[in-house]
Design a protein around this motif. Structure first.
Motif, PDB file in Angstrom:
ATOM      1  N   MET A 147     -11.282 120.737  57.673  1.00 59.32           N
ATOM      2  CA  MET A 147     -11.301 119.684  56.661  1.00 59.32           C
ATOM      3  C   MET A 147     -10.323 118.589  57.069  1.00 59.32           C
ATOM      4  SD  MET A 147     -10.952 119.885  52.518  1.00 59.32           S
ATOM      5  CE  MET A 147     -12.673 120.234  52.307  1.00 59.32           C
ATOM      6  N   GLN A 148     -10.761 117.356  56.946  1.00 58.79           N
ATOM      7  CA  GLN A 148      -9.912 116.208  57.266  1.00 58.79           C
ATOM      8  C   GLN A 148      -9.111 115.822  56.021  1.00 58.79           C
ATOM      9  OE1 GLN A 148     -12.072 112.692  58.358  1.00 58.79           O
ATOM     10  NE2 GLN A 148     -10.243 111.442  58.518  1.00 58.79           N
ATOM     11  N   ASP A 149      -7.802 115.654  56.192  1.00 51.46           N
ATOM     12  CA  ASP A 149      -6.940 115.243  55.088  1.00 51.46           C
ATOM     13  C   ASP A 149      -6.509 113.799  55.277  1.00 51.46           C
ATOM     14  OD1 ASP A 149      -6.665 117.479  53.338  1.00 51.46           O
ATOM     15  OD2 ASP A 149      -5.455 118.476  54.857  1.00 51.46           O
ATOM     16  N   ILE A 150      -6.633 113.020  54.198  1.00 46.65           N
ATOM     17  CA  ILE A 150      -6.180 111.631  54.184  1.00 46.65           C
ATOM     18  C   ILE A 150      -5.164 111.503  53.058  1.00 46.65           C
ATOM     19  CG2 ILE A 150      -6.841 109.230  53.756  1.00 46.65           C
ATOM     20  CD1 ILE A 150      -9.665 109.966  54.754  1.00 46.65           C
ATOM     21  N   GLU A 151      -4.031 110.874  53.355  1.00 46.38           N
ATOM     22  CA  GLU A 151      -3.054 110.594  52.306  1.00 46.38           C
ATOM     23  C   GLU A 151      -3.173 109.126  51.940  1.00 46.38           C
ATOM     24  OE1 GLU A 151       1.721 110.618  51.848  1.00 46.38           O
ATOM     25  OE2 GLU A 151       0.795 112.457  52.591  1.00 46.38           O
ATOM     26  N   PHE A 152      -3.426 108.858  50.666  1.00 44.31           N
ATOM     27  CA  PHE A 152      -3.579 107.493  50.180  1.00 44.31           C
ATOM     28  C   PHE A 152      -2.387 107.149  49.306  1.00 44.31           C
ATOM     29  CE2 PHE A 152      -4.950 104.333  47.083  1.00 44.31           C
ATOM     30  CZ  PHE A 152      -5.488 103.363  47.914  1.00 44.31           C
ATOM     31  N   ASN A 153      -1.612 106.133  49.721  1.00 36.43           N
ATOM     32  CA  ASN A 153      -0.455 105.696  48.944  1.00 36.43           C
ATOM     33  C   ASN A 153      -0.902 104.702  47.883  1.00 36.43           C
ATOM     34  OD1 ASN A 153       1.580 107.184  50.288  1.00 36.43           O
ATOM     35  ND2 ASN A 153       1.434 105.773  52.001  1.00 36.43           N
ATOM     36  N   LEU A 154      -0.764 105.081  46.649  1.00 35.40           N
ATOM     37  CA  LEU A 154      -1.203 104.287  45.514  1.00 35.40           C
ATOM     38  C   LEU A 154      -0.186 103.207  45.190  1.00 35.40           C
ATOM     39  CD1 LEU A 154      -3.347 104.099  43.248  1.00 35.40           C
ATOM     40  CD2 LEU A 154      -1.932 105.667  41.938  1.00 35.40           C
ATOM     41  N   ARG A 155      -0.675 101.989  45.008  1.00 34.77           N
ATOM     42  CA  ARG A 155       0.173 100.881  44.561  1.00 34.77           C
ATOM     43  C   ARG A 155      -0.290 100.531  43.159  1.00 34.77           C
ATOM     44  NH1 ARG A 155       0.477  97.147  49.987  1.00 34.77           N
ATOM     45  NH2 ARG A 155       0.913  98.878  51.363  1.00 34.77           N
ATOM     46  N   GLY A 156       0.526 100.806  42.182  1.00 32.03           N
ATOM     47  CA  GLY A 156       0.135 100.602  40.797  1.00 32.03           C
ATOM     48  C   GLY A 156      -0.079 101.943  40.113  1.00 32.03           C
ATOM     49  N   ASP A 157      -0.663 101.901  38.918  1.00 32.49           N
ATOM     50  CA  ASP A 157      -0.841 103.116  38.120  1.00 32.49           C
ATOM     51  C   ASP A 157      -2.048 103.936  38.530  1.00 32.49           C
ATOM     52  OD1 ASP A 157       1.402 102.507  36.609  1.00 32.49           O
ATOM     53  OD2 ASP A 157       0.247 101.419  35.094  1.00 32.49           O
ATOM     54  N   PHE A 158      -3.117 103.273  38.981  1.00 34.00           N
ATOM     55  CA  PHE A 158      -4.351 103.969  39.313  1.00 34.00           C
ATOM     56  C   PHE A 158      -5.199 103.143  40.262  1.00 34.00           C
ATOM     57  CE2 PHE A 158      -5.428 101.303  35.709  1.00 34.00           C
ATOM     58  CZ  PHE A 158      -6.653 100.780  36.073  1.00 34.00           C
ATOM     59  N   VAL A 159      -6.235 103.789  40.826  1.00 34.10           N
ATOM     60  CA  VAL A 159      -7.257 103.099  41.613  1.00 34.10           C
ATOM     61  C   VAL A 159      -8.595 103.644  41.134  1.00 34.10           C
ATOM     62  CG1 VAL A 159      -7.168 104.765  43.513  1.00 34.10           C
ATOM     63  CG2 VAL A 159      -8.028 102.461  43.941  1.00 34.10           C
ATOM     64  N   GLU A 160      -9.594 102.778  41.039  1.00 34.51           N
ATOM     65  CA  GLU A 160     -10.922 103.237  40.627  1.00 34.51           C
ATOM     66  C   GLU A 160     -11.533 104.059  41.761  1.00 34.51           C
ATOM     67  OE1 GLU A 160     -13.108  99.767  39.469  1.00 34.51           O
ATOM     68  OE2 GLU A 160     -12.061  99.622  37.549  1.00 34.51           O
ATOM     69  N   LEU A 161     -12.251 105.101  41.388  1.00 34.40           N
ATOM     70  CA  LEU A 161     -12.791 106.050  42.353  1.00 34.40           C
ATOM     71  C   LEU A 161     -13.630 105.377  43.433  1.00 34.40           C
ATOM     72  CD1 LEU A 161     -13.153 108.940  43.314  1.00 34.40           C
ATOM     73  CD2 LEU A 161     -14.956 109.223  41.596  1.00 34.40           C
ATOM     74  N   ASN A 162     -14.549 104.486  43.040  1.00 30.78           N
ATOM     75  CA  ASN A 162     -15.395 103.835  44.048  1.00 30.78           C
ATOM     76  C   ASN A 162     -14.570 102.991  45.013  1.00 30.78           C
ATOM     77  OD1 ASN A 162     -15.026 102.005  41.796  1.00 30.78           O
ATOM     78  ND2 ASN A 162     -16.551 100.692  42.726  1.00 30.78           N
ATOM     79  N   GLN A 163     -13.507 102.365  44.527  1.00 34.51           N
ATOM     80  CA  GLN A 163     -12.639 101.562  45.383  1.00 34.51           C
ATOM     81  C   GLN A 163     -11.788 102.447  46.299  1.00 34.51           C
ATOM     82  OE1 GLN A 163     -12.611  98.186  45.767  1.00 34.51           O
ATOM     83  NE2 GLN A 163     -14.434  98.293  44.492  1.00 34.51           N
TER      84      GLN A 163
END
Length: 72
Positions: A1-17
């Motif tokens: 399984m490939q793991d990606i770490e996404f650093n969030l800027r703000g409170d949330f991100v919409e799933l499609n984005q």
């Protein structure tokens, strides 16, 4: 399984984005299509809401790719 770490800027991100920003699709529209297909899970549950708010600490799965959302 490939793991990606996404650093969030703000409170949330919409799933499609998130799918677009993580490089799993070319556009937000393509992200919406992936969600509509039933292939995307958030925290182990299939998510059908295309603009679901994903927050830090959640894990999004698409096929063999796992995106861990962290706060910046």
């Amino acid at each position: 399984m490939q793991d990606i770490e996404f650093n969030l800027r703000g409170d949330f991100v919409e799933l499609n984005q998130l799918l677009k920003l993580a490089g799993l699709c070319d556009s937000g529209g393509a992200g919406k299509a992936l969600v509509a297909s039933g292939e995307v899970s958030v925290d182990g549950q299939v998510e059908s809401r295309k603009t679901c708010k994903v927050r830090a600490g959640q894990v999004v799965t698409l096929g063999d790719v796992r995106i861990r959302v962290t706060s910046a």
